[in-house]
Write a protein that holds these residues in place. Structure first.
Motif, PDB file in Angstrom:
ATOM      1  N   ARG A   1      94.088  42.239  28.713  1.00  0.00           N
ATOM      2  CA  ARG A   1      93.518  41.636  27.516  1.00  0.00           C
ATOM      3  C   ARG A   1      92.601  42.601  26.768  1.00  0.00           C
ATOM      4  N   SER A   2      91.674  43.239  27.484  1.00  0.00           N
ATOM      5  CA  SER A   2      90.707  44.120  26.832  1.00  0.00           C
ATOM      6  C   SER A   2      91.392  45.343  26.228  1.00  0.00           C
ATOM      7  N   ARG A   3      92.349  45.923  26.950  1.00  0.00           N
ATOM      8  CA  ARG A   3      93.015  47.130  26.456  1.00  0.00           C
ATOM      9  C   ARG A   3      93.911  46.836  25.267  1.00  0.00           C
ATOM     10  N   LEU A   4      94.595  45.713  25.314  1.00  0.00           N
ATOM     11  CA  LEU A   4      95.454  45.347  24.191  1.00  0.00           C
ATOM     12  C   LEU A   4      94.620  45.025  22.956  1.00  0.00           C
ATOM     13  N   MET A   5      93.507  44.321  23.142  1.00  0.00           N
ATOM     14  CA  MET A   5      92.643  43.992  22.014  1.00  0.00           C
ATOM     15  C   MET A   5      92.035  45.255  21.399  1.00  0.00           C
ATOM     16  N   ILE A   6      91.671  46.216  22.245  1.00  0.00           N
ATOM     17  CA  ILE A   6      91.138  47.485  21.736  1.00  0.00           C
ATOM     18  C   ILE A   6      92.178  48.181  20.876  1.00  0.00           C
ATOM     19  N   TYR A   7      93.429  48.181  21.354  1.00  0.00           N
ATOM     20  CA  TYR A   7      94.516  48.822  20.605  1.00  0.00           C
ATOM     21  C   TYR A   7      94.729  48.139  19.256  1.00  0.00           C
ATOM     22  N   LEU A   8      94.827  46.801  19.256  1.00  0.00           N
ATOM     23  CA  LEU A   8      95.109  46.062  18.022  1.00  0.00           C
ATOM     24  C   LEU A   8      93.943  46.136  17.033  1.00  0.00           C
ATOM     25  N   VAL A   9      92.716  46.072  17.543  1.00  0.00           N
ATOM     26  CA  VAL A   9      91.540  46.194  16.669  1.00  0.00           C
ATOM     27  C   VAL A   9      91.491  47.581  16.036  1.00  0.00           C
ATOM     28  N   THR A  10      91.857  48.616  16.803  1.00  0.00           N
ATOM     29  CA  THR A  10      91.884  49.978  16.271  1.00  0.00           C
ATOM     30  C   THR A  10      92.888  50.091  15.130  1.00  0.00           C
ATOM     31  N   VAL A  11      94.085  49.524  15.326  1.00  0.00           N
ATOM     32  CA  VAL A  11      95.121  49.562  14.293  1.00  0.00           C
ATOM     33  C   VAL A  11      94.654  48.834  13.033  1.00  0.00           C
ATOM     34  N   ALA A  12      94.149  47.612  13.211  1.00  0.00           N
ATOM     35  CA  ALA A  12      93.707  46.808  12.066  1.00  0.00           C
ATOM     36  C   ALA A  12      92.537  47.471  11.343  1.00  0.00           C
ATOM     37  N   ALA A  13      91.582  48.018  12.102  1.00  0.00           N
ATOM     38  CA  ALA A  13      90.410  48.667  11.499  1.00  0.00           C
ATOM     39  C   ALA A  13      90.816  49.907  10.721  1.00  0.00           C
ATOM     40  N   PHE A  14      91.753  50.676  11.276  1.00  0.00           N
ATOM     41  CA  PHE A  14      92.225  51.888  10.586  1.00  0.00           C
ATOM     42  C   PHE A  14      92.838  51.531   9.239  1.00  0.00           C
ATOM     43  N   TYR A  15      93.755  50.568   9.253  1.00  0.00           N
ATOM     44  CA  TYR A  15      94.417  50.167   8.009  1.00  0.00           C
ATOM     45  C   TYR A  15      93.418  49.553   7.021  1.00  0.00           C
ATOM     46  N   PHE A  16      92.468  48.792   7.540  1.00  0.00           N
ATOM     47  CA  PHE A  16      91.473  48.172   6.664  1.00  0.00           C
ATOM     48  C   PHE A  16      90.632  49.239   5.962  1.00  0.00           C
ATOM     49  N   LEU A  17      90.182  50.241   6.713  1.00  0.00           N
ATOM     50  CA  LEU A  17      89.368  51.314   6.118  1.00  0.00           C
ATOM     51  C   LEU A  17      90.175  52.140   5.127  1.00  0.00           C
ATOM     52  N   VAL A  18      91.443  52.386   5.457  1.00  0.00           N
ATOM     53  CA  VAL A  18      92.318  53.093   4.508  1.00  0.00           C
ATOM     54  C   VAL A  18      92.472  52.270   3.231  1.00  0.00           C
ATOM     55  N   GLY A  19      92.643  50.949   3.401  1.00  0.00           N
ATOM     56  CA  GLY A  19      92.770  50.067   2.251  1.00  0.00           C
ATOM     57  C   GLY A  19      91.525  50.057   1.380  1.00  0.00           C
ATOM     58  N   VAL A  20      90.352  49.994   2.004  1.00  0.00           N
ATOM     59  CA  VAL A  20      89.087  50.015   1.255  1.00  0.00           C
ATOM     60  C   VAL A  20      88.956  51.326   0.476  1.00  0.00           C
ATOM     61  N   ALA A  21      89.290  52.445   1.148  1.00  0.00           N
ATOM     62  CA  ALA A  21      89.200  53.756   0.493  1.00  0.00           C
ATOM     63  C   ALA A  21      90.133  53.826  -0.712  1.00  0.00           C
ATOM     64  N   PHE A  22      91.344  53.315  -0.560  1.00  0.00           N
ATOM     65  CA  PHE A  22      92.301  53.326  -1.664  1.00  0.00           C
ATOM     66  C   PHE A  22      91.881  52.378  -2.778  1.00  0.00           C
ATOM     67  N   MET A  23      91.359  51.212  -2.412  1.00  0.00           N
ATOM     68  CA  MET A  23      90.912  50.267  -3.432  1.00  0.00           C
ATOM     69  C   MET A  23      89.812  50.862  -4.293  1.00  0.00           C
ATOM     70  N   LEU A  24      88.846  51.481  -3.665  1.00  0.00           N
ATOM     71  CA  LEU A  24      87.739  52.086  -4.403  1.00  0.00           C
ATOM     72  C   LEU A  24      88.214  53.281  -5.216  1.00  0.00           C
ATOM     73  N   GLY A  25      89.084  54.087  -4.590  1.00  0.00           N
ATOM     74  CA  GLY A  25      89.597  55.272  -5.280  1.00  0.00           C
ATOM     75  C   GLY A  25      90.522  54.919  -6.424  1.00  0.00           C
ATOM     76  N   LEU A  26      91.433  53.970  -6.197  1.00  0.00           N
ATOM     77  CA  LEU A  26      92.358  53.562  -7.239  1.00  0.00           C
ATOM     78  C   LEU A  26      91.635  52.877  -8.396  1.00  0.00           C
ATOM     79  N   ASP A  27      90.556  52.169  -8.072  1.00  0.00           N
ATOM     80  CA  ASP A  27      89.778  51.503  -9.117  1.00  0.00           C
ATOM     81  C   ASP A  27      89.225  52.523 -10.100  1.00  0.00           C
ATOM     82  N   VAL A  28      88.701  53.625  -9.563  1.00  0.00           N
ATOM     83  CA  VAL A  28      88.155  54.691 -10.409  1.00  0.00           C
ATOM     84  C   VAL A  28      89.257  55.349 -11.213  1.00  0.00           C
TER      85      VAL A  28
END
Length: 219
Positions: A39-66
């Motif tokens: 459970r802990s290892r799988l959750m770490i993996y999935l949270v890492t994937v989701a967090a990575f994509y979320f941060l990439v999305g935030v960076a693109f949203m802010l960058g594309l807005d400009v």
């Protein structure tokens, strides 16, 4: 206010992104091979994937807005529309020739420590982000709608949750059914390996059509 049409389109793209086989493939592999601290290892993996994509999305949203604020008229340019049409056509045609995988090429962890799960989540995301066409299309839609940060931030978070929903559903079924999930997981692993190319080809086809139809207005 966020329109229902925008939520419908972004939600549809998020559902399309669920076709990506790598994250689900790693989840299935862990469920089949990991017995301790699953459970802990799988959750770490999935949270890492989701967090990575979320941060990439935030960076693109802010960058594309400009970028869109500075070059808003560029997307209505006939030359740019032709470029979009050509790219869309290439993606659409290439989707029919994308090679199908004959054997498993899904990523597998060499180690199952917590650190390796973070590294695997980061590596999987880094490899797949280059082909995350639905994600970038959703970001483009939200940016062109001129949403405030407090409006697009929860939509982006919801998109990433939907992206990792299939692994969470499979994991929940594994917890509830135990050994009864062994054979279905084996069959799912084989299908994911065989059809990983097919999922990407479908995504390429749909995004190609979106680019083609969005470019026609300004030709």
């Amino acid at each position: 206010m966020v329109s229902f049409e925008l939520l419908f389109m972004v939600g549809g793209l998020a559902l399309l992104d669920m076709l990506s086989p790598a994250t689900l493939g790693v989840t299935v592999y862990l469920l089949l091979t990991e017995k301790e601290r699953l459970r802990s290892r799988l959750m770490i993996y999935l949270v890492t994937v989701a967090a990575f994509y979320f941060l990439v999305g935030v960076a693109f949203m802010l960058g594309l807005d400009v970028l869109l604020a500075a070059f808003s008229s560029i997307f209505q340019n006939r030359i740019v529309s032709w470029v979009m049409l050509i790219i869309g056509g290439i993606l659409f045609i290439a989707s029919f020739y994308y090679p199908k995988s004959k054997k498993s090429d899904l990523p597998r962890p060499k180690s199952k420590s917590k650190t390796s799960m973070i590294a695997l989540g980061f590596t999987t995301s880094l490899i797949e982000v280059g082909t995350a066409f639905p994600y970038f299309a959703a970001i483009g839609l939200m940016t062109s709608s001129n949403l405030a940060v407090l409006q697009w931030l929860p939509i982006l978070a919801g998109y990433n949750f939907i992206m990792v929903l299939p692994p969470l559903i499979v994991f929940t079924l594994h917890l509830l059914l135990g050994r009864k999930m062994q054979r279905p997981l084996e069959r799912l692993r084989i299908k994911l390996a065989k059809h990983s190319g097919s999922a990407i080809s479908w995504i390429m086809c749909i995004i190609g059509l979106i680019l083609i139809f969005n470019s026609l207005d300004y030709l």
